[in-house]
Design a protein around this motif. Structure first.
Motif, PDB file in Angstrom:
ATOM      1  N   HIS A   1      -2.980   3.176  -3.909  1.00  0.00           N
ATOM      2  CA  HIS A   1      -3.269   2.672  -5.254  1.00  0.00           C
ATOM      3  C   HIS A   1      -3.986   1.324  -5.254  1.00  0.00           C
ATOM      4  CE1 HIS A   1      -0.124  -0.512  -5.274  1.00  0.00           C
ATOM      5  NE2 HIS A   1       0.401   0.272  -4.354  1.00  0.00           N
ATOM      6  N   ILE A   2      -3.991   0.607  -4.131  1.00  0.00           N
ATOM      7  CA  ILE A   2      -4.668  -0.682  -4.089  1.00  0.00           C
ATOM      8  C   ILE A   2      -6.130  -0.422  -3.753  1.00  0.00           C
ATOM      9  CG2 ILE A   2      -4.739  -2.975  -3.049  1.00  0.00           C
ATOM     10  CD1 ILE A   2      -1.790  -2.741  -2.470  1.00  0.00           C
ATOM     11  N   LEU A   3      -6.945  -0.337  -4.801  1.00  0.00           N
ATOM     12  CA  LEU A   3      -8.344   0.031  -4.672  1.00  0.00           C
ATOM     13  C   LEU A   3      -9.224  -1.211  -4.699  1.00  0.00           C
ATOM     14  CD1 LEU A   3      -8.302   3.008  -7.207  1.00  0.00           C
ATOM     15  CD2 LEU A   3      -8.291   3.179  -4.705  1.00  0.00           C
ATOM     16  N   ASP A   4     -10.231  -1.224  -3.838  1.00  0.00           N
ATOM     17  CA  ASP A   4     -11.169  -2.343  -3.803  1.00  0.00           C
ATOM     18  C   ASP A   4     -12.212  -2.132  -4.901  1.00  0.00           C
ATOM     19  OD1 ASP A   4     -13.287  -4.143  -3.183  1.00  0.00           O
ATOM     20  OD2 ASP A   4     -12.540  -4.277  -1.136  1.00  0.00           O
ATOM     21  N   PRO A   5     -12.308  -3.020  -5.889  1.00  0.00           N
ATOM     22  CA  PRO A   5     -13.260  -2.827  -6.990  1.00  0.00           C
ATOM     23  C   PRO A   5     -14.718  -2.918  -6.543  1.00  0.00           C
ATOM     24  CG  PRO A   5     -12.257  -4.996  -7.118  1.00  0.00           C
ATOM     25  CD  PRO A   5     -11.522  -4.256  -6.044  1.00  0.00           C
TER      26      PRO A   5
ATOM     27  N   ALA B   1       0.819  -1.204   0.000  1.00  0.00           N
ATOM     28  CA  ALA B   1       0.000   0.000   0.000  1.00  0.00           C
ATOM     29  C   ALA B   1       0.855   1.257   0.000  1.00  0.00           C
ATOM     30  CB  ALA B   1      -0.927   0.002   1.214  1.00  0.00           C
ATOM     31  N   SER B   2       2.108   1.142   0.422  1.00  0.00           N
ATOM     32  CA  SER B   2       3.008   2.297   0.466  1.00  0.00           C
ATOM     33  C   SER B   2       3.600   2.631  -0.903  1.00  0.00           C
ATOM     34  CB  SER B   2       4.150   2.028   1.449  1.00  0.00           C
ATOM     35  OG  SER B   2       3.661   1.760   2.744  1.00  0.00           O
ATOM     36  N   GLY B   3       3.341   1.783  -1.899  1.00  0.00           N
ATOM     37  CA  GLY B   3       3.973   1.970  -3.196  1.00  0.00           C
ATOM     38  C   GLY B   3       3.572   3.242  -3.915  1.00  0.00           C
TER      39      GLY B   3
ATOM     40  N   GLU C   1       0.265 -25.088  -3.789  1.00  0.00           N
ATOM     41  CA  GLU C   1       1.389 -24.662  -4.616  1.00  0.00           C
ATOM     42  C   GLU C   1       1.684 -23.171  -4.447  1.00  0.00           C
ATOM     43  OE1 GLU C   1      -2.232 -23.766  -7.131  1.00  0.00           O
ATOM     44  OE2 GLU C   1      -1.625 -25.257  -5.638  1.00  0.00           O
ATOM     45  N   ILE C   2       0.824 -22.451  -3.744  1.00  0.00           N
ATOM     46  CA  ILE C   2       0.974 -21.007  -3.540  1.00  0.00           C
ATOM     47  C   ILE C   2       1.279 -20.750  -2.069  1.00  0.00           C
ATOM     48  CG2 ILE C   2      -0.196 -18.775  -3.634  1.00  0.00           C
ATOM     49  CD1 ILE C   2      -1.809 -19.842  -5.994  1.00  0.00           C
ATOM     50  N   ALA C   3       2.192 -19.812  -1.808  1.00  0.00           N
ATOM     51  CA  ALA C   3       2.538 -19.446  -0.435  1.00  0.00           C
ATOM     52  C   ALA C   3       2.544 -17.919  -0.312  1.00  0.00           C
ATOM     53  CB  ALA C   3       3.909 -20.004  -0.056  1.00  0.00           C
ATOM     54  N   VAL C   4       2.476 -17.449   0.926  1.00  0.00           N
ATOM     55  CA  VAL C   4       2.387 -16.018   1.199  1.00  0.00           C
ATOM     56  C   VAL C   4       3.422 -15.637   2.260  1.00  0.00           C
ATOM     57  CG1 VAL C   4       0.962 -14.250   2.325  1.00  0.00           C
ATOM     58  CG2 VAL C   4      -0.009 -15.662   0.529  1.00  0.00           C
ATOM     59  N   ASP C   5       4.051 -14.494   2.074  1.00  0.00           N
ATOM     60  CA  ASP C   5       4.881 -13.863   3.104  1.00  0.00           C
ATOM     61  C   ASP C   5       4.377 -12.441   3.236  1.00  0.00           C
ATOM     62  OD1 ASP C   5       8.061 -14.183   4.316  1.00  0.00           O
ATOM     63  OD2 ASP C   5       7.162 -12.199   4.182  1.00  0.00           O
ATOM     64  N   MET C   6       3.759 -12.117   4.361  1.00  0.00           N
ATOM     65  CA  MET C   6       3.128 -10.796   4.495  1.00  0.00           C
ATOM     66  C   MET C   6       3.516 -10.132   5.798  1.00  0.00           C
ATOM     67  SD  MET C   6      -0.819 -11.957   5.180  1.00  0.00           S
ATOM     68  CE  MET C   6      -1.303 -12.839   6.674  1.00  0.00           C
ATOM     69  N   VAL C   7       3.396  -8.792   5.789  1.00  0.00           N
ATOM     70  CA  VAL C   7       3.622  -7.981   6.980  1.00  0.00           C
ATOM     71  C   VAL C   7       2.321  -7.235   7.254  1.00  0.00           C
ATOM     72  CG1 VAL C   7       4.952  -6.118   8.025  1.00  0.00           C
ATOM     73  CG2 VAL C   7       6.070  -7.721   6.443  1.00  0.00           C
ATOM     74  N   ALA C   8       1.725  -7.453   8.421  1.00  0.00           N
ATOM     75  CA  ALA C   8       0.458  -6.849   8.752  1.00  0.00           C
ATOM     76  C   ALA C   8       0.584  -5.327   8.870  1.00  0.00           C
ATOM     77  CB  ALA C   8      -0.076  -7.428  10.059  1.00  0.00           C
ATOM     78  N   GLY C   9      -0.533  -4.639   8.630  1.00  0.00           N
ATOM     79  CA  GLY C   9      -0.537  -3.195   8.694  1.00  0.00           C
ATOM     80  C   GLY C   9      -0.410  -2.660  10.112  1.00  0.00           C
TER      81      GLY C   9
ATOM     82  N   ASN D   1     -11.741   2.983  -2.255  1.00  0.00           N
ATOM     83  CA  ASN D   1     -10.564   2.999  -1.399  1.00  0.00           C
ATOM     84  C   ASN D   1     -10.906   2.430  -0.035  1.00  0.00           C
ATOM     85  OD1 ASN D   1      -8.673   4.455   0.690  1.00  0.00           O
ATOM     86  ND2 ASN D   1      -7.640   4.565  -1.279  1.00  0.00           N
ATOM     87  N   VAL D   2     -10.036   1.579   0.480  1.00  0.00           N
ATOM     88  CA  VAL D   2     -10.241   0.994   1.810  1.00  0.00           C
ATOM     89  C   VAL D   2      -8.929   1.084   2.583  1.00  0.00           C
ATOM     90  CG1 VAL D   2     -12.071  -0.580   1.088  1.00  0.00           C
ATOM     91  CG2 VAL D   2      -9.676  -1.316   0.962  1.00  0.00           C
ATOM     92  N   PRO D   3      -8.989   1.128   3.908  1.00  0.00           N
ATOM     93  CA  PRO D   3      -7.744   1.150   4.703  1.00  0.00           C
ATOM     94  C   PRO D   3      -6.923  -0.103   4.420  1.00  0.00           C
ATOM     95  CG  PRO D   3      -9.633   1.709   6.071  1.00  0.00           C
ATOM     96  CD  PRO D   3     -10.182   1.222   4.762  1.00  0.00           C
ATOM     97  N   PRO D   4      -5.616   0.030   4.281  1.00  0.00           N
ATOM     98  CA  PRO D   4      -4.785  -1.142   3.981  1.00  0.00           C
ATOM     99  C   PRO D   4      -4.765  -2.130   5.140  1.00  0.00           C
ATOM    100  CG  PRO D   4      -3.415   0.775   4.437  1.00  0.00           C
ATOM    101  CD  PRO D   4      -4.819   1.263   4.361  1.00  0.00           C
ATOM    102  N   LEU D   5      -4.831  -3.402   4.801  1.00  0.00           N
ATOM    103  CA  LEU D   5      -4.768  -4.466   5.804  1.00  0.00           C
ATOM    104  C   LEU D   5      -3.330  -4.900   6.080  1.00  0.00           C
ATOM    105  CD1 LEU D   5      -7.695  -6.712   4.488  1.00  0.00           C
ATOM    106  CD2 LEU D   5      -7.740  -5.205   6.486  1.00  0.00           C
TER     107      LEU D   5
END
Length: 323
Positions: free
Chosen positions: A265-269, A252-254, A315-323, A273-277
Motif C-alpha cells: 500500500h505504500i506507493l511512490d507517487p 509495508a506489511s500492513g 525535533e523529529i526522530a526515527v526508529d526503523m527496521v530495515a527491509g 509501486n516500489v520494493p519496500p526499503l
C-alpha cells in the motif's frame, strides 16, 4: 482479490491494545487515579483515549465531545463516507468555500510534500485505485498493471496540480483525486489533543489512528508505546517512552493488493509501486500530523536522505527496521 484493509499503520499501543499488557496503567494506579479508557473508531481505524482524571462525570463529557468531533472531522476527510467533503471534491474536481480544516490539512500536505521531495503526496488516490482495480479483476496479471496504464495514471498524480486557498480548492488536471490516508489520522489526533488541553487535561494518551501524549502518566513516568511491524503482533520489537510527543508507524506489511504480497500500500507517487526499503518506519515528532505524514514519506526515502532531513529537524526522530 484485494485484501480487506483494517489499518494502514502497524503500531501496538502498550496502553490499550488487546492482548498486550496495560503497562502505563500501573503508574496511574500508584498515583491514586484510575484511568478512564474509551475505545472506538476514527477514520476506519481503532481509536483509544486514556484520561487520567478524577472527575468521572467530566471524563464522560469529554469523551462525548471527542466522539462528536471525530465524527465531524470524518465527514470532511473520509474517502468512504457518503457525502464527505473529500468525496465531493474528488467527484467534482473543485470545491467552493471549503472547510477550514481541509485547507489547514492541505497546507500541512504542501509542507511535507516540499520537505520530502514529493515522496509524500496526497494526490496518490488514482494510483491506489489502479492497483486495487487491477488485482480485483479476474485473471489479473501478477506482475501488476501494464506500464502504459501506470504512466497514464501517474500523469494525474502530483500535488503541484492542487490549487487551494480559503475560498476554493480545485484540481489543475482532469481525473485527479486526493487521499488523506497518510496524514488525516494524525491531524484528527492533534485536534483531539487541542480539545482536551483546552478542557484542562494534563495527562492523557490520545490515539485516533496515531498516538500523541499529553504530559506524562499520572505518576510522572513517560507513556510507553510499543512498536511492531504488524498491529496483530504478539509483542513489540521496541518500546518508546514519550512525554508531550507523537508517534506514527508505517509498515509495508500492513496491506497488500495481491495474494503474493508483492504490491504493498505504500506507493511512490513518482514511480508507482516500489520494493519496500524498510520493514517498519516509526517517527517521533512534536505533533501527530507531522509524525503521520513523515512516516509515509520516510518509507520511500533512502537512509541518507532521511539523515539529511533529521539534521535539519532535530525535533523529529526515527526508529526503523530495515527491509
Amino acid at each position: 482479490m484485494v485484501e480487506a484493509i483494517g489499518r494502514r499503520r502497524a503500531i501496538c499501543i502498550m496502553a490499550a491494545a488487546a492482548g498486550l499488557p496495560l503497562l502505563p496503567f500501573a503508574g496511574s494506579a500508584e498515583a491514586g487515579i484510575e484511568p478512564v479508557v474509551w475505545r472506538g473508531q476514527a477514520l476506519g481505524a481503532p481509536a483509544t483515549l486514556i484520561l487520567n482524571i478524577d472527575d468521572k462525570v467530566l471524563a464522560r463529557r469529554l469523551i462525548n465531545r471527542v466522539v462528536a468531533e471525530v465524527a465531524r472531522l470524518e465527514s470532511i476527510f473520509s474517502l468512504y463516507k457518503d457525502g464527505s467533503t473529500l468525496r465531493e471534491l474528488n467527484k467534482v474536481g473543485a470545491l467552493a468555500s471549503p472547510p477550514f480544516e481541509m485547507v489547514a490539512l492541505l497546507e500541512a500536505c504542501r509542507s511535507v510534500w516540499d520537505a520530502s521531495g514529493g515522496a509524500f503526496d496526497p494526490t496518490i488516490q488514482p494510483l491506489w485505485m489502479l492497483y486495487a482495480q487491477h488485482f480485483s479483476s479476474p485473471g489479473a496479471d501478477p506482475a501488476g498493471p501494464e506500464r502504459q496504464a501506470l504512466d497514464a495514471v501517474l500523469s494525474r498524480v502530483g500535488f503541484d496540480g492542487v490549487r487551494f486557498n480559503r475560498d476554493r480548492i480545485a484540481f489543475a488536471r482532469p481525473e485527479m483525486a486526493l487521499s488523506f490516508n497518510g496524514i488525516a489520522q494524525g491531524y484528527v489526533t492533534d485536534r483531539i489533543v487541542d480539545l482536551l488541553r483546552e478542557a484542562g487535561m494534563t495527562s492523557s494518551l490520545v490515539n485516533m489512528g496515531e498516538n500523541r501524549a499529553i504530559g506524562a502518566q499520572a505518576d510522572g513516568r513517560p507513556w510507553r508505546i510499543g512498536l511492531a511491524e504488524m498491529e496483530t503482533g504478539s509483542a513489540p520489537d521496541t518500546i518508546l517512552e514519550i512525554v508531550n510527543k507523537a508517534v506514527s508507524t508505517s509498515s509495508a506489511s500492513g496491506f497488500h493488493f495481491d495474494p503474493a504480497a508483492r504490491f504493498g500500500h505504500i506507493l511512490d507517487p513518482r514511480r508507482g509501486n516500489v520494493p519496500p526499503l524498510y520493514r517498519r518506519m516509526s517517527v517521533i515528532a512534536p505533533d501527530a500530523t507531522t509524525a503521520d505524514a513523515m512516516s509515509t514519506a520516510f518509507s520511500l526515502m533512502k537512509p541518507e536522505a532521511i539523515q539529511s532531513f533529521l539534521q535539519l529537524h532535530p525535533e523529529i526522530a526515527v526508529d526503523m527496521v530495515a527491509g
